[in-house]
Design a protein around this motif. Sequence first.
Motif, short mmCIF file in Angstrom:
data_model
loop_
_atom_site.label_atom_id
_atom_site.label_comp_id
_atom_site.label_asym_id
_atom_site.label_seq_id
_atom_site.Cartn_x
_atom_site.Cartn_y
_atom_site.Cartn_z
N CYS A 1 0.87 -1.18 0.00
CA CYS A 1 0.00 0.00 0.00
C CYS A 1 0.91 1.23 0.00
CB CYS A 1 -0.93 -0.01 1.21
SG CYS A 1 -0.09 0.34 2.78
N SER A 54 -1.60 -4.44 -6.48
CA SER A 54 -2.71 -3.69 -5.88
C SER A 54 -3.87 -3.60 -6.86
CB SER A 54 -2.25 -2.28 -5.51
OG SER A 54 -1.28 -2.33 -4.51
N SER A 95 -10.66 0.11 -0.33
CA SER A 95 -9.54 0.44 0.54
C SER A 95 -9.69 1.88 1.02
CB SER A 95 -8.23 0.29 -0.25
OG SER A 95 -7.15 0.78 0.50
N PRO A 138 -4.99 2.78 -4.11
CA PRO A 138 -3.92 1.85 -4.45
C PRO A 138 -3.01 2.47 -5.51
CG PRO A 138 -5.99 1.14 -5.45
CD PRO A 138 -6.30 2.34 -4.61
#
Length: 162
Positions: free
Chosen positions: A89, A110, A125, A129
């Motif tokens: 990340c 990702s 998320s 990403p």
Amino acid sequence: MTTELTPTDMTHLRRCLELAAEALADGDGPFGSVLADAAGNALQEDRNREHSTGDPTAHPEIVLARWAATQLDEEIRAGATVYTSGEHCPMCSAAHGWSGVGRIVYIASSEQLTQWRTGWGAGESPVRPLPIQEVAPQVAVVGPVLELVEEIHALHQAAARP
């Protein structure tokens, strides 16, 4: 984008899969990482612990970057490799850029993880990403490792099930 990987690289990546499975079994996201020196000797390893510790930053990649920064001299860090089940990340990419670890090899990108999670209807998320090299351009990056993608895909799919 995979380049030629050595048997040592593949051994460390398979250990990352084992660590990711351990994380999943403990209720954490399936991520595992191994730090190795230039000769291929494993120096340290960790797995995701964000749910079991309550710390959303308890990613194995950042733990290894911190360990390398405090335990290894600059030359050893520059020759070291972090093997990991998934591309870092942005937080972990930045940690590696600052720590001076020379190389990262990851199994799934990702982008792949984002596509999988979208397909499963899993949540997004909390951070965008980004490819590692957009955050840490001086780190050599190898991945995805197509030979192992299905194994980590299965672990992520298990994690996404309600």
